[in-house]
Write a protein that holds these residues in place. Sequence first.
Motif, short mmCIF file in Angstrom:
data_model
loop_
_atom_site.label_atom_id
_atom_site.label_comp_id
_atom_site.label_asym_id
_atom_site.label_seq_id
_atom_site.Cartn_x
_atom_site.Cartn_y
_atom_site.Cartn_z
N THR A 1 -6.80 11.64 -5.49
CA THR A 1 -7.92 11.05 -5.77
C THR A 1 -8.95 12.05 -6.64
O THR A 1 -8.79 13.28 -6.37
CB THR A 1 -8.75 10.69 -4.42
OG1 THR A 1 -8.55 11.64 -3.44
CG2 THR A 1 -8.64 9.25 -3.84
N THR A 2 -9.79 11.56 -7.46
CA THR A 2 -10.56 12.35 -8.17
C THR A 2 -11.80 13.10 -7.51
O THR A 2 -12.25 12.62 -6.28
CB THR A 2 -11.09 11.68 -9.27
OG1 THR A 2 -12.11 10.63 -8.92
CG2 THR A 2 -10.02 11.17 -10.26
N LYS A 3 -12.28 13.88 -7.83
CA LYS A 3 -13.38 14.46 -7.24
C LYS A 3 -14.81 13.54 -6.82
O LYS A 3 -15.29 13.43 -5.92
CB LYS A 3 -14.20 15.79 -7.84
CG LYS A 3 -13.40 17.07 -7.75
CD LYS A 3 -14.34 18.02 -8.40
CE LYS A 3 -14.58 18.04 -9.93
NZ LYS A 3 -15.41 19.12 -10.41
N GLU A 4 -14.83 12.75 -7.84
CA GLU A 4 -15.78 11.58 -7.85
C GLU A 4 -15.44 10.69 -6.87
O GLU A 4 -16.62 10.17 -5.83
CB GLU A 4 -15.90 10.87 -9.07
CG GLU A 4 -16.62 11.72 -10.22
CD GLU A 4 -15.61 12.91 -10.86
OE1 GLU A 4 -14.47 12.70 -10.62
OE2 GLU A 4 -16.03 13.81 -11.14
N GLN A 5 -14.10 10.39 -6.68
CA GLN A 5 -13.58 9.41 -5.66
C GLN A 5 -13.78 10.01 -4.39
O GLN A 5 -14.20 9.19 -3.33
CB GLN A 5 -12.23 8.93 -5.89
CG GLN A 5 -12.04 7.96 -6.85
CD GLN A 5 -10.74 7.93 -7.41
OE1 GLN A 5 -9.72 8.71 -7.47
NE2 GLN A 5 -10.11 6.39 -7.70
N ILE A 6 -13.58 11.23 -4.32
CA ILE A 6 -13.68 11.92 -2.89
C ILE A 6 -15.08 11.63 -2.56
O ILE A 6 -15.49 11.31 -1.27
CB ILE A 6 -13.12 13.47 -3.07
CG1 ILE A 6 -11.56 13.36 -3.13
CG2 ILE A 6 -13.37 14.04 -1.93
CD1 ILE A 6 -11.03 14.68 -3.53
N ARG A 7 -15.89 12.12 -3.21
CA ARG A 7 -17.35 12.28 -3.10
C ARG A 7 -17.97 10.89 -2.70
O ARG A 7 -18.44 10.58 -1.64
CB ARG A 7 -18.25 12.67 -4.35
CG ARG A 7 -19.63 13.26 -3.88
CD ARG A 7 -20.34 13.70 -5.17
NE ARG A 7 -21.81 13.68 -4.54
CZ ARG A 7 -22.21 14.69 -3.70
NH1 ARG A 7 -21.23 15.82 -3.26
NH2 ARG A 7 -23.44 14.71 -3.27
#
Lengths: 400, 400
Positions: free
Chosen positions: A373-379
């Motif tokens: 997952t991307t950083k944005e998705q993780i956040r």
Amino acid sequence: MRNKFAKRASLVKSSETREILKVTERPEMISFAGGLPAPELFPVEELNVACEAVLKVDGPASLQYSTTEGYIPLRNAIIKRMDAIGIQAHLQQILITSGSQQAIDLTGRLFLDEGDTIICESPTYLAAVNAFKVYNANFVEVEMDEDGMMMEALEKQLQENPQAKFIYTIPDFHNPTGRTLKLERRKRMIELASQYDVLIVEDNPYGAVRFSGTALPPIKHFDTEGRVIYLSTFSKIFTPGLRLGWICADEVFIEKYVAFKQTADLHSDSFAQRITAKYMELYDIEAHIEKIKAVYKERCTTMLTCIDQFFPKNISYSKPDGGLFIWVELPASVDSSKIFVECLKNNVAIVPGIPFFPNGTQKNTLRLNYSNTTKEQIREGIKRMGEVLHHELKKETTTS
Amino acid sequence: MRNKFAKRASLVKSSETREILKVTERPEMISFAGGLPAPELFPVEELNVACEAVLKVDGPASLQYSTTEGYIPLRNAIIKRMDAIGIQAHLQQILITSGSQQAIDLTGRLFLDEGDTIICESPTYLAAVNAFKVYNANFVEVEMDEDGMMMEALEKQLQENPQAKFIYTIPDFHNPTGRTLKLERRKRMIELASQYDVLIVEDNPYGAVRFSGTALPPIKHFDTEGRVIYLSTFSKIFTPGLRLGWICADEVFIEKYVAFKQTADLHSDSFAQRITAKYMELYDIEAHIEKIKAVYKERCTTMLTCIDQFFPKNISYSKPDGGLFIWVELPASVDSSKIFVECLKNNVAIVPGIPFFPNGTQKNTLRLNYSNTTKEQIREGIKRMGEVLHHELKKETTTS
């Protein structure tokens, strides 16, 4: 028609994680559920070059039946990588398998009679549990702390189970907990295995993906008696789709593994073996692994930071130095399968911890994956999860 | 260290054929031993195009973990081919396996408890015997004639073994005999299976490689009860190196097969599945199979002609309409392992028949493969074999 299935057919169910993965294929879903490597890091262009080179020079042979043991240049490349982490092996000690899942299955096939006992971490890798169940094994779970399997608890179980066949352990960035067995425990495990005359199956798919801290030698590094069977894979450092893993063990074991691999699939994909070897000949796989580590480090750090920010404070979680997973422990009264359902409603997928306990105890745990997952998705995903957790834990407090 | 192996480890030995194959890798050897397709026919160029197309359009997904069931376009292509031979299947009835060897292994895993009985042709495919031995099966052999398994003998065994789990049969161009089960026996086998409530495992790797006579419908074509489990492979019509086979069976079976395949290797090579599907999308696999048939027909005819010319007259042999093998029966007093040794001295490799008999009886048989040698090699090899046979049979007559 009368029921024709073998008894074991009722023991083994389609893996819960894989069933969950199907649900998570919806594009709006943020999935922390699988154990999938980041596909955008796969060396697609380089593999195209490798395919062309193999087909040009070695086309027919790369598509023909080949030896069960595996393609010699690939086994030599593995020997070189193993040497770098402190395991000296020669060609007759390496068998190529169809992913390390097959290495696990063949281990069950080679060693387990009905009712045999395996000593493992609590929790442990669920697909290993399912594979060993095929051979009607029993599981004795050994408690872990942040430094991996606890040696006093292990010794107690070795005393109580003198006929145990092997210790199954994932010492580096353990699945599902992300924990790593500390150095003195590695040495102690070898001592105990020798004292109680038991084998060690060291399953090490993640060891090469360490992104912080200092690398520890594998348990097999300390093995002077040929007691450790070491399993690893290209799935986490190259690509999982090609299904290539390996077993490194004494020849007396490998010989038997070869006979059993013949019964399982004759040999692993000849072409996959050759293009993987060709890739390592043409490119620097270590540089590729450095790229993977950098990305996973960033994603892991992001997830840990967000957990700290968004989760209730009475939740504990592991802080891995590598691998793919973070393990979350909720207050004892919380059932993570409820959390799983509520998260799904918010388009976040996780894996409840229960299937990772072979004897099915602890319900208040769950596993998070950060590699895919991307950083944005993780956040966003951890934020939504935090809301679910705050809500559910509040309910727990008011109802109990 | 005390012995840790499972009991089954003593039952399964590295396949004799595969061990023989190692000896036959010497360049001066004319090998009729293996079951290798002709590698010069592999569509190397076309596969290169397929690899490039897959990696370009679908790179990361083709290298990622994928579903256990298999790549849907590949399963659809299989459904289309199956429909052409009289088997109507839908997607949930097809599972991709890692070669048909894995299909055999999973069949053992799904159906066999210790001591269970399998009814099979005498002789039968030796790697199936080894795979089923892993699950501690017993074998009941049913006599064959030139038209395949004999139905009266089968009924007798069904009566005597009411708890038999399944009939394992290779109806088309049987390995090792090259014989084909005739039409009325196919219908009769289904009737008997229904009457005695037993499953049929129809192993059909060679059916598509018929080079003379009229195609017969598979046994599964006559199956109205979901009683037939049909196994096949891309090994003989495309390439064996990619290790792709399939199981076609009722959903109730496939669901369980999927759970067991997860324990075995999670899934088959994603990339191999996609390039095979892409090949079938871009090229005409039926035209490719026609090329294979033409070459095998010529080689088979050459071998039969040479046998007729060079072998002693008191030797009988099968006359296959397809597949890869000719079966030779020597006078009853001759041990084919002696012939094997003498042939090797003359740089000709064959496979003695004994390992194809699960209960290890008939010693006077041997198997010849014609798919992987040129006409010139066949002529030379059969000539040398003829000399050995004349010499050995003469000795037999003088000593006995």
